[in-house]
Scaffold this motif. Structure first.
Motif, short mmCIF file in Angstrom:
data_model
loop_
_atom_site.label_atom_id
_atom_site.label_comp_id
_atom_site.label_asym_id
_atom_site.label_seq_id
_atom_site.Cartn_x
_atom_site.Cartn_y
_atom_site.Cartn_z
N THR A 84 0.85 -1.20 0.00
CA THR A 84 0.00 0.00 0.00
C THR A 84 0.88 1.25 0.00
O THR A 84 0.64 2.21 -0.73
N SER A 110 -5.73 -0.46 -2.11
CA SER A 110 -4.38 0.11 -2.11
C SER A 110 -4.07 0.80 -3.44
O SER A 110 -3.14 1.61 -3.51
N ASP A 184 0.82 -4.42 -8.91
CA ASP A 184 0.61 -4.71 -7.50
C ASP A 184 0.80 -6.22 -7.36
O ASP A 184 -0.07 -7.00 -7.75
N GLN A 187 -0.32 -10.39 -4.11
CA GLN A 187 -0.75 -11.80 -4.02
C GLN A 187 0.17 -12.76 -4.77
O GLN A 187 0.04 -13.97 -4.62
N THR A 207 4.56 -6.69 -1.17
CA THR A 207 4.41 -6.66 0.28
C THR A 207 5.13 -7.89 0.82
O THR A 207 5.20 -8.92 0.15
N HIS A 209 4.58 -9.72 3.74
CA HIS A 209 4.00 -10.62 4.75
C HIS A 209 3.11 -11.72 4.19
O HIS A 209 2.45 -12.42 4.94
N LYS A 210 3.07 -11.83 2.84
CA LYS A 210 2.22 -12.90 2.29
C LYS A 210 3.15 -14.02 1.83
O LYS A 210 3.72 -14.71 2.69
#
Ligand code: PLP
Length: 417
Positions: A84, A110, A184, A187, A207, A209-210
């Motif tokens: 984000t 986001s 993005d 995922q 990101t 943390h996935k």
């Protein structure tokens, strides 16, 4: 895949699209060892520990740059708080009043919210729809490109319906038209191949943390070497402190303030863990096999509606469904409280996807998302849990209202005097 940690918990976690859980033991160990032994501020001073901490940062930049198919300048891999944060920074840095930008109706908030904000700054934005199977047609994006289009930004994989988008095709179009192309990768990073160079992706926002297995509060972007981006933020860098403006050398151009070094160390350990599993394709195969079994099991249950769950190709181990007779939040609560199965319900921060699949007015859907520590036993348990709540939903849906006693105005209970 090693499921030791999930077995230690007395629930079945199928909410990995929100954040992966549990995190690999190796990552937790490396992260805490790093912080216990080298948890100082790197790059700010020259003492031994700071240099060692800086080396970990450099190793992580190198590892992620090559993981995303970047060029030789690993300083183009910059760290921030999460995807984000990266997307906001990108959108506010690139777009100026009078510019035009393109995104899709598959986006997470986001992207959607920074784009709505951009509109308030005088930027024109188009939101390209997706088809009935959940895919954006690259030709629809091409058709929207105008002379003042500065940015195309889109999700690589939907966090709701799990469809993996044709980003290489969109990348080729954007490169041909000279428009900056960003994805993005929330995922997909760590699960699906991203080759920024081969796919003509200018900026990969990620990101941690996935599927990269770091803790929340980690992420950033890889910015290709030909991209000249001027940051809309500024702050401390630990270098060139007398300058009144943000230094233009990478990584400082796009990094502001003290970094989450412990989280960055975890990103490095996450990279090593992925490699030790045999790479992303091994993890992807494991998760997709389980996700398809889960989908197939649900498809057999009366009263279950699946959305865009044709998962044979270009799909993440993520899908959504509804249960007849139960609103999604009730279905999720029953799965949790009665069956210890953890899901995510509602609109999943992606309201336009729910508009597209027709679930906005029914408060969204229930989402299952498989992770590397899930097992066949988890899937069997989840299928029987859904069968159980579907039977309950059926009873509720079929429950007849009591027939009105026509013409009678007498109260059923007589008052006693
Ligand atoms: C597609 C997508 N984009 C963005 C985000 C936001 O991620 P973060 O909260 O880590 O910034 C998510 C998280 O669920 C997501 O799935």
């Amino acid at each position: 895949m090693n499921d030791a940690m999930n077995d230690a918990n007395d629930f079945i976690y199928l909410d990995n699209a929100a954040t992966s859980f549990p995190k690999p033991q190796e990552v937790l160990q490396y992260m805490t060892d790093f912080y216990a032994t080298r948890g100082v501020n790197p790059g700010r001073t020259g003492f031994d520990l700071a240099v060692e901490a800086e080396e970990t940062l450099i190793e992580t930049r190198k590892s992620l740059t090559s993981f995303f198919g970047g060029g030789s300048d690993f300083n183009r891999l910059v760290f921030g708080h999460n995807v984000t944060d990266a997307l906001n920074l990108l959108i506010c840095s690139v777009l100026k009043p009078g510019d035009h930008a393109i995104t899709t109706r598959l986006e997470h908030n986001s992207v959607l919210r920074p784009m709505y904000q951009a509109r308030e700054r005088g930027i024109d934005v188009d939101f390209v729809p997706f088809d009935s199977k959940g895919y954006v047609d690259p030709a629809d994006i091409e058709a929207k490109i105008r002379p003042n289009t500065k940015l195309v930004v889109m999700t690589h994989g939907s966090n709701v319906i799990g469809t993996i988008q044709p980003i290489a095709e969109v990348g080729a179009i954007c490169r041909k038209k000279g428009v900056l192309f960003a994805i993005d990768a929330a995922q997909t990073a760590g699960l699906v191949e991203i080759d920024a160079t081969a796919m003509n992706i200018d900026v990969v926002c990620f990101t941690g943390h996935k599927s990269l297995y770091a803790p929340p509060g980690t992420g950033g972007m890889y910015i290709a070497e030909h991209v000249d981006i001027r940051p809309c933020r500024s702050g401390g860098t630990g270098v060139k402190s007398a300058l009144k403006t943000q230094p233009l050398d990478f990584p400082w151009r796009m990094e502001f303030g003290t970094l989450n070094t412990m989280g960055i160390a975890a990103l490095l350990a996450g990279q090593r863990w992925i490699a030790a599993q045999g790479g992303i394709s091994k993890i992807y195969e494991h998760e997709m096999r389980l996700a398809r079994r889960l989908r197939d099991g649900l498809a057999e249950i009366e009263g279950i509606t699946l959305y865009c769950a044709d998962m044979e190709t270009n799909h993440l181990p993520v899908f959504v469904f509804n249960v007849r007779g139960l609103p999604p939040d009730q279905a999720g609560a029953l799965l949790d409280v009665e069956h210890y199965v953890i899901t995510r319900t509602g609109l999943h921060c992606a309201p336009l996807v729910h508009e597209g699949i027709g679930t906005s007015d029914i408060d969204g859907t229930v989402r299952f998302s498989v992770g590397p520590f899930n097992t066949d036993e988890h899937i069997d348990h989840a299928i029987s849990a859904v069968a159980d709540i579907a039977a309950y939903g059926k009873q509720r849906a079929e429950k007849k209202r009591p027939a009105k006693s026509a013409g009678s105005s007498k109260p059923a209970v007589q008052a006693t005097t």
